[in-house]
Write a protein that holds these residues in place. Structure first.
Motif, PDB file in Angstrom:
ATOM      1  N   UNK A 217      37.478  46.354  53.938  1.00 21.18           N
ATOM      2  CA  UNK A 217      37.687  45.807  52.600  1.00 21.18           C
ATOM      3  C   UNK A 217      39.057  46.233  52.103  1.00 21.18           C
ATOM      4  N   UNK A 218      39.859  45.277  51.714  1.00 24.14           N
ATOM      5  CA  UNK A 218      41.168  45.567  51.130  1.00 24.14           C
ATOM      6  C   UNK A 218      41.064  45.504  49.603  1.00 24.14           C
ATOM      7  N   UNK A 219      41.807  46.396  48.943  1.00 25.05           N
ATOM      8  CA  UNK A 219      41.765  46.466  47.480  1.00 25.05           C
ATOM      9  C   UNK A 219      43.180  46.330  46.941  1.00 25.05           C
ATOM     10  N   UNK A 220      43.363  45.390  46.042  1.00 18.57           N
ATOM     11  CA  UNK A 220      44.651  45.197  45.369  1.00 18.57           C
ATOM     12  C   UNK A 220      44.441  45.294  43.862  1.00 18.57           C
ATOM     13  N   UNK A 221      45.024  46.303  43.246  1.00 17.94           N
ATOM     14  CA  UNK A 221      44.870  46.512  41.806  1.00 17.94           C
ATOM     15  C   UNK A 221      46.231  46.457  41.146  1.00 17.94           C
ATOM     16  N   UNK A 222      46.348  45.626  40.145  1.00 20.48           N
ATOM     17  CA  UNK A 222      47.605  45.531  39.401  1.00 20.48           C
ATOM     18  C   UNK A 222      47.922  46.886  38.766  1.00 20.48           C
ATOM     19  N   UNK A 223      49.157  47.363  38.908  1.00 22.88           N
ATOM     20  CA  UNK A 223      49.485  48.728  38.454  1.00 22.88           C
ATOM     21  C   UNK A 223      49.480  48.909  36.937  1.00 22.88           C
ATOM     22  N   UNK A 224      49.544  47.831  36.164  1.00 23.57           N
ATOM     23  CA  UNK A 224      49.651  47.967  34.708  1.00 23.57           C
ATOM     24  C   UNK A 224      48.312  47.874  33.981  1.00 23.57           C
ATOM     25  N   UNK A 225      47.223  47.961  34.728  1.00 21.59           N
ATOM     26  CA  UNK A 225      45.913  47.872  34.091  1.00 21.59           C
ATOM     27  C   UNK A 225      45.519  49.233  33.520  1.00 21.59           C
ATOM     28  N   UNK A 226      45.282  49.257  32.220  1.00 19.42           N
ATOM     29  CA  UNK A 226      44.938  50.491  31.524  1.00 19.42           C
ATOM     30  C   UNK A 226      43.413  50.561  31.332  1.00 19.42           C
TER      31      UNK A 226
END
Length: 342
Positions: A217-226
């Motif tokens: 499973x690959x995970x991509x999370x936008x860095x600006x999510x607070x």
């Protein structure tokens, strides 16, 4: 007593009292015989005319009341599709008729909704009862084979144990789906959520399965999510459902990708993409319906109950979000939940 009888009795009573009064006055010698007879005849004619006028105005109203009574009787017998009474006068009866018509419309709508829900629940129970037979039959046959010694080699035993475990897991999933349907409600419990803390416990529950089946499973999370406030339990159930489907309907050598991103102002999106068998276009608009199965033959392999996406869709609506699906048959599916950051 009917209104007609009341009018007749009131006329007879009025005539009797008037005649009695004239007779008493005659006995008291207020009037002579001719005056008494004349007054009695005048009273009779006056009462008769009054009675005729009363009947002339009251009979149409009586007919309208009888129509209203007939419609009420039909509703009492279970016939909610009665025609509009269309009473225009008198004012009080018109208001009663309008209220009655609105009541019948609401009752008919509610009864249709109740019937639809009952039919849907019956269909759901029938589907689950039918689906339970396959894993139970498999468990029974392999258990008998192990007990009778028909499965005796070590490799065959290990295969049989794996089948028993899979079928037990399948039964467990069916009961979980049924429990989720019964427990879905409008209660919310918003808590402060960090996206990492949301995903990590979910993915940890899949570690053994991923390791055993050599899945990735690959995970991509936008860095600006607070951090944000939302119903954590609802989100976990939605995401878990998406991951379950992605793993079920894609081969072991295919990657499942989780992406978290900013959607619009004050909105987040979490998508789970697989490279599996996909969904045909004709099925897409039905996949969130309760108990709907895209493919019954595929369902026999995976043990789906047809409830997972219905539960996910219901939960998404409860938290103010929505679910979209992008799928191409034999290429893969992307399920995305959009929800507000409260």
């Amino acid at each position: 007593m009917t209104i007609r009888k009341q009018l007749i009795y009131s006329f007879m009573g009025s005539l009797f009292i008037t005649t009695l009064l004239v007779f008493i006055l005659y006995k008291l010698m207020w009037f002579d015989v001719h005056q008494t007879i004349l007054l009695t005849l005048c009273s009779f004619v006056s009462s008769l005319m009054t009675m005729a006028i009363a009947i002339f105005f009251s009979v149409p109203t009586i007919h309208k009341i009888e129509r209203l009574n007939d419609r009420t009787d039909q509703i009492a017998k279970g016939n909610y599709k009665v025609e509009d009474l269309n009473i225009q006068s008198p004012k009080e009866l018109k208001e009663l008729s309008d209220a009655f018509n609105q009541m019948t419309i609401r009752i008919d709508k509610q009864m249709n909704q109740i019937k639809a829900e009952q039919d849907e629940k019956l269909c759901m129970v029938q589907n689950l009862a039918h689906d339970l037979k396959t894993p139970l039959a498999s468990i029974k046959s392999y258990s008998e084979g192990l007990n009778d010694g028909m499965i005796y080699t070590e490799l065959a035993k290990q295969d049989a144990y794996q089948v028993l475990i899979r079928q037990a897991d399948r039964l467990n999933q069916m009961f979980d789906d049924l429990t989720d349907v019964m427990s879905v409600n409008n209660k919310r419990s918003d808590t402060r959520i960090n996206i990492d803390q949301l995903l990590m416990p979910i993915l940890e529950s899949y570690q053994q399965c991923l390791k055993k089946n050599k899945r990735h499973i690959e995970i991509n999370i936008s860095p600006n999510i607070k951090p944000f406030y939302q119903d954590k339990i609802a989100l976990e159930r939605i995401i878990t459902n998406f991951i379950d489907n992605a793993l079920k309907f894609s081969d072991t050598d295919k990657v499942v990708t989780i992406t978290v991103f900013e959607h619009e102002r004050n909105m987040l999106g979490i998508s789970i993409k697989d490279e599996g068998i996909g969904i045909k276009q004709a099925h897409l608009k039905y996949i969130f319906d309760r108990t709907y199965r895209v493919d019954n033959s595929r369902n026999k392999e995976t043990g789906g109950s047809g409830l997972g996406l219905y539960i996910a869709s219901t939960l998404a609506k409860q938290i103010g979000g929505e679910i979209s699906v992008d799928s191409k048959f034999e290429e893969g599916t992307t399920m995305t939940v959009y929800f507000p950051k409260n």
